[in-house]
Design a protein around this motif. Structure first.
Motif, PDB file in Angstrom:
ATOM      1  N   UNK A 128       0.840  -1.194   0.000  1.00 21.97           N
ATOM      2  CA  UNK A 128       0.000   0.000   0.000  1.00 21.97           C
ATOM      3  C   UNK A 128       0.878   1.248   0.000  1.00 21.97           C
ATOM      4  N   UNK A 129       0.344   2.334  -0.545  1.00 22.86           N
ATOM      5  CA  UNK A 129       1.076   3.591  -0.637  1.00 22.86           C
ATOM      6  C   UNK A 129       1.661   3.986   0.714  1.00 22.86           C
ATOM      7  N   UNK A 130       2.921   4.393   0.689  1.00 19.41           N
ATOM      8  CA  UNK A 130       3.587   4.776   1.932  1.00 19.41           C
ATOM      9  C   UNK A 130       4.336   3.643   2.589  1.00 19.41           C
ATOM     10  N   UNK A 164      -1.192   2.172  -4.464  1.00 24.23           N
ATOM     11  CA  UNK A 164      -0.187   1.120  -4.349  1.00 24.23           C
ATOM     12  C   UNK A 164       1.191   1.663  -4.714  1.00 24.23           C
ATOM     13  N   UNK A 165       2.232   0.979  -4.243  1.00 26.17           N
ATOM     14  CA  UNK A 165       3.587   1.339  -4.650  1.00 26.17           C
ATOM     15  C   UNK A 165       4.501   0.121  -4.600  1.00 26.17           C
ATOM     16  N   UNK A 166       5.596   0.215  -5.327  1.00 27.83           N
ATOM     17  CA  UNK A 166       6.652  -0.791  -5.300  1.00 27.83           C
ATOM     18  C   UNK A 166       7.734  -0.272  -4.361  1.00 27.83           C
ATOM     19  N   UNK A 167       8.068  -1.012  -3.304  1.00 26.63           N
ATOM     20  CA  UNK A 167       9.065  -0.524  -2.351  1.00 26.63           C
ATOM     21  C   UNK A 167      10.403  -0.212  -3.015  1.00 26.63           C
ATOM     22  N   UNK A 168      10.971   0.913  -2.629  1.00 31.22           N
ATOM     23  CA  UNK A 168      12.276   1.326  -3.109  1.00 31.22           C
ATOM     24  C   UNK A 168      13.014   1.938  -1.936  1.00 31.22           C
TER      25      UNK A 168
END
Length: 300
Positions: free
Chosen positions: A145-147, A225-229
């Motif tokens: 999830x975002x963040x 949504x996001x891909x962890x970086x």
């Protein structure tokens, strides 16, 4: 398409039995057809030299290779292939779109000259096609999830924090999760990408996983949504992971493979290449490891 999102292929016993029954017929036919077939066969390099159209085979897999509105070949693998063919002397290309599972049989049957679908180099496949040296690398990716509320940056984080992990049934990320040591009762297998996204969005799972491009595209299309970086790929041995894709040729086209590899040596990672593939999401993260060859990957 990389095998993070494809299950491992398995042989078909009934098919083997059928083929065994055909051996006698095949040997008899071979005696008649071998001389004719050998003399009639034309190498890919000859086709290029003679100005003939080169047929490239791929399935509808974004961003690797897919047809445009007028059936033009899009995707970063197609873009690379067109660049290389131009360097070898031709711009005459005919796209042939086929189902993923029909690509190798189609190549063997002569429906097209090159597979440009972004197929991973795997030992089983190396018995059926010739691969160029790798053109990219897929280290896989996580989706949160975002963040990134659970602060997840690796499969090991999922394991150590006891988080719920979701991925597609039969996807390679299932084997990766198991090998890393994520508890079986924490691994949720669903039908496909849409279900993975929904599970993460609704909180039924803390982390999703799949191929690098698949997860990146999903996050780009959904701002929840996001891909962890940063992301640390799993340091374990699972066949086909990380995935290294290449162009595939018929077994009798070693000269063409050598010619493509000669071009790839200077082309991979060049400004010219990155300009061609950048619009499809290809980045330096997905460049293949320097010096890695198809021969090494075919040995497993």
């Amino acid at each position: 398409m990389h095998d993070w999102n494809h299950g491992a292929s398995k042989s078909n016993p009934s098919k083997r039995a059928t083929l065994k029954g055909m051996v006698a017929f095949g040997l008899a036919a071979m005696a008649v057809s071998f001389t004719v077939g050998a003399s009639a066969a034309e190498s890919l390099l000859d086709k290029i030299k003679n100005g003939e159209t080169i047929r490239i085979g791929f399935s509808n897999e974004i961003p690797w290779a897919y047809p445009g509105k007028n059936n033009e070949p899009l995707g970063y693998v197609n873009a690379m292939t067109l660049d290389i063919l131009k360097k070898l002397g031709t711009t005459k290309v005919e796209p042939v779109v086929a189902e993923w599972g029909s690509l190798i049989p189609g190549l063997q049957a002569g429906r097209f000259d090159i597979i440009t679908g972004g197929m991973s180099i795997l030992p089983d496949r190396c018995r059926n096609v010739l691969f160029t040296n790798p053109i990219d690398k897929d280290p896989g990716a996580l989706l949160v999830q975002k963040g990134n509320p659970k602060e997840v940056h690796s499969f090991e984080d999922v394991r150590d924090k006891g988080l719920i992990f979701v991925t597609g049934a039969g996807w390679a990320s299932v084997a990766v999760a198991q090998k890393v040591g994520i508890a079986e009762d924490k691994i949720v297998q669903v039908a496909g990408l849409a279900e993975v996204l929904q599970a993460v969005k609704t909180g039924r799972a803390d982390v999703g996983s799949g191929g690098y491009y698949t997860m990146q595209l999903a996050a780009e299309k959904d701002d929840s949504l996001e891909v962890p970086d940063p992301y640390t790929p799993p340091q374990i041995v699972v066949p086909g992971i990380p995935g290294y894709a290449a162009l595939a040729f018929p077994l009798d086209q070693q000269a063409a493979v050598d010619a493509f590899n000669a071009v790839l040596k200077d082309y991979i990672g060049s400004d010219e290449m990155m300009e061609s593939v950048g619009k499809y999401g290809y980045t330096k993260t997905t460049l293949p490891d320097s010096g890695l060859t198809a021969a090494e990957l075919c040995k497993g």
